[in-house]
Motif scaffolding. Structure first.
Motif, short mmCIF file in Angstrom:
data_model
loop_
_atom_site.label_atom_id
_atom_site.label_comp_id
_atom_site.label_asym_id
_atom_site.label_seq_id
_atom_site.Cartn_x
_atom_site.Cartn_y
_atom_site.Cartn_z
N GLN A 58 46.38 -0.56 56.79
CA GLN A 58 45.11 -0.14 57.37
C GLN A 58 44.71 1.20 56.79
O GLN A 58 45.55 2.10 56.64
CB GLN A 58 45.19 -0.02 58.89
CG GLN A 58 45.33 -1.33 59.64
CD GLN A 58 46.78 -1.79 59.68
OE1 GLN A 58 47.67 -1.00 59.91
NE2 GLN A 58 46.99 -3.08 59.48
N LEU A 59 43.45 1.33 56.45
CA LEU A 59 42.91 2.58 55.92
C LEU A 59 41.89 3.12 56.91
O LEU A 59 40.99 2.40 57.33
CB LEU A 59 42.24 2.34 54.57
CG LEU A 59 43.10 1.74 53.47
CD1 LEU A 59 42.27 1.50 52.21
CD2 LEU A 59 44.28 2.64 53.15
N VAL A 60 42.05 4.39 57.26
CA VAL A 60 41.14 5.02 58.21
C VAL A 60 40.54 6.26 57.57
O VAL A 60 41.27 7.20 57.20
CB VAL A 60 41.87 5.40 59.51
CG1 VAL A 60 40.91 6.10 60.46
CG2 VAL A 60 42.49 4.16 60.16
N ALA A 111 46.50 5.87 54.93
CA ALA A 111 46.98 4.50 54.93
C ALA A 111 48.11 4.37 55.95
O ALA A 111 49.03 5.17 55.97
CB ALA A 111 47.48 4.11 53.55
N SER A 112 48.03 3.36 56.77
CA SER A 112 49.08 3.14 57.77
C SER A 112 49.30 1.63 57.94
O SER A 112 48.58 0.82 57.40
CB SER A 112 48.69 3.76 59.11
OG SER A 112 47.52 3.14 59.63
N GLY A 113 50.31 1.29 58.70
CA GLY A 113 50.60 -0.11 58.98
C GLY A 113 51.88 -0.56 58.34
O GLY A 113 52.61 -1.35 58.89
N ALA A 141 50.66 9.24 52.13
CA ALA A 141 49.76 8.13 51.81
C ALA A 141 48.33 8.44 52.21
O ALA A 141 47.66 7.63 52.87
CB ALA A 141 50.24 6.84 52.49
N THR A 142 47.88 9.62 51.85
CA THR A 142 46.49 9.98 52.13
C THR A 142 45.77 10.29 50.82
O THR A 142 46.39 10.69 49.83
CB THR A 142 46.40 11.21 53.05
OG1 THR A 142 47.03 12.32 52.40
CG2 THR A 142 47.07 10.95 54.38
N ILE A 160 27.39 5.07 52.63
CA ILE A 160 28.64 4.85 53.35
C ILE A 160 29.75 4.95 52.32
O ILE A 160 29.71 4.25 51.30
CB ILE A 160 28.67 3.50 54.06
CG1 ILE A 160 27.55 3.42 55.10
CG2 ILE A 160 30.02 3.28 54.74
CD1 ILE A 160 27.41 2.05 55.74
N TYR A 161 30.73 5.78 52.60
CA TYR A 161 31.85 5.99 51.68
C TYR A 161 33.06 5.21 52.17
O TYR A 161 33.44 5.32 53.35
CB TYR A 161 32.17 7.47 51.56
CG TYR A 161 31.19 8.20 50.68
CD1 TYR A 161 29.88 8.41 51.10
CD2 TYR A 161 31.55 8.65 49.42
CE1 TYR A 161 28.96 9.05 50.28
CE2 TYR A 161 30.64 9.31 48.60
CZ TYR A 161 29.35 9.49 49.05
OH TYR A 161 28.43 10.13 48.23
N TYR A 162 33.65 4.44 51.28
CA TYR A 162 34.79 3.59 51.61
C TYR A 162 36.03 4.05 50.85
O TYR A 162 35.98 4.28 49.64
CB TYR A 162 34.50 2.15 51.23
CG TYR A 162 33.38 1.51 52.01
CD1 TYR A 162 32.07 1.54 51.52
CD2 TYR A 162 33.62 0.89 53.22
CE1 TYR A 162 31.03 0.98 52.23
CE2 TYR A 162 32.60 0.31 53.94
CZ TYR A 162 31.30 0.35 53.44
OH TYR A 162 30.28 -0.23 54.15
N CYS A 163 37.11 4.15 51.58
CA CYS A 163 38.41 4.38 50.98
C CYS A 163 38.99 3.03 50.56
O CYS A 163 38.81 2.03 51.25
CB CYS A 163 39.31 5.05 52.01
SG CYS A 163 41.03 5.24 51.52
N ALA A 164 39.69 3.01 49.43
CA ALA A 164 40.28 1.78 48.93
C ALA A 164 41.69 2.06 48.42
O ALA A 164 41.96 3.15 47.90
CB ALA A 164 39.43 1.18 47.83
N ALA A 165 42.57 1.09 48.57
CA ALA A 165 43.94 1.25 48.12
C ALA A 165 44.44 -0.05 47.52
O ALA A 165 44.05 -1.14 47.94
CB ALA A 165 44.84 1.67 49.28
N ASP A 166 45.30 0.09 46.52
CA ASP A 166 45.87 -1.09 45.87
C ASP A 166 47.32 -0.78 45.54
O ASP A 166 47.64 0.32 45.10
CB ASP A 166 45.09 -1.40 44.59
CG ASP A 166 45.37 -2.79 44.07
OD1 ASP A 166 44.54 -3.69 44.28
OD2 ASP A 166 46.44 -2.97 43.46
#
Length: 121
Positions: free
Chosen positions: A3-5, A24-26, A76-77, A92-98
């Protein structure tokens, strides 16, 4: 599952600064590629900045020199420092992770819910 917040959006005037953060969490998310995208009303989502596990950074032409991306790998930030904001940065700004450490595309595995940034003239 990751999950990204995001946090840190808001309403500012042209020339002001904002700092966006994303955690990033979860599950343990160490390494990988993390970045930021944005979507303005009526427009497609566009790439803003990315930072890979080896520290490699890329910016879009529209933000290079004004925005700075950074990461805290153990936590993980990912952070986006936005300076000299302009009305055209409104989106709207979106965080993304891969999980891929050197990912070079736009189809990230995980996405945040987005945070609104509005820049008035």
């Amino acid at each position: 599952q990751v999950q990204l917040v995001e946090s840190g959006g808001g309403l500012v005037q042209a020339g002001d600064s904002l700092r966006l953060s994303c955690e990033a969490s979860g599950r343990t998310f160490v390494g990988g590629t993390m970045g930021w995208f944005r979507q303005a009303p009526g427009n497609d989502r566009e790439f803003v900045a990315t930072m890979r596990m080896n520290g490699g950074i890329e910016y879009s032409d529209s933000v290079r020199g004004r925005f700075t991306i950074s990461r805290d790998y153990p936590r993980a930030t990912v952070t986006l420092q936005m300076n000299k904001l302009m009305p055209e940065d409104t989106a709207i700004y979106y965080c993304a992770a891969d999980s891929r450490p050197y990912y070079n595309g736009n189809e990230y595995e995980y996405w945040g819910q987005g945070t609104q940034v509005t820049v008035s003239s």
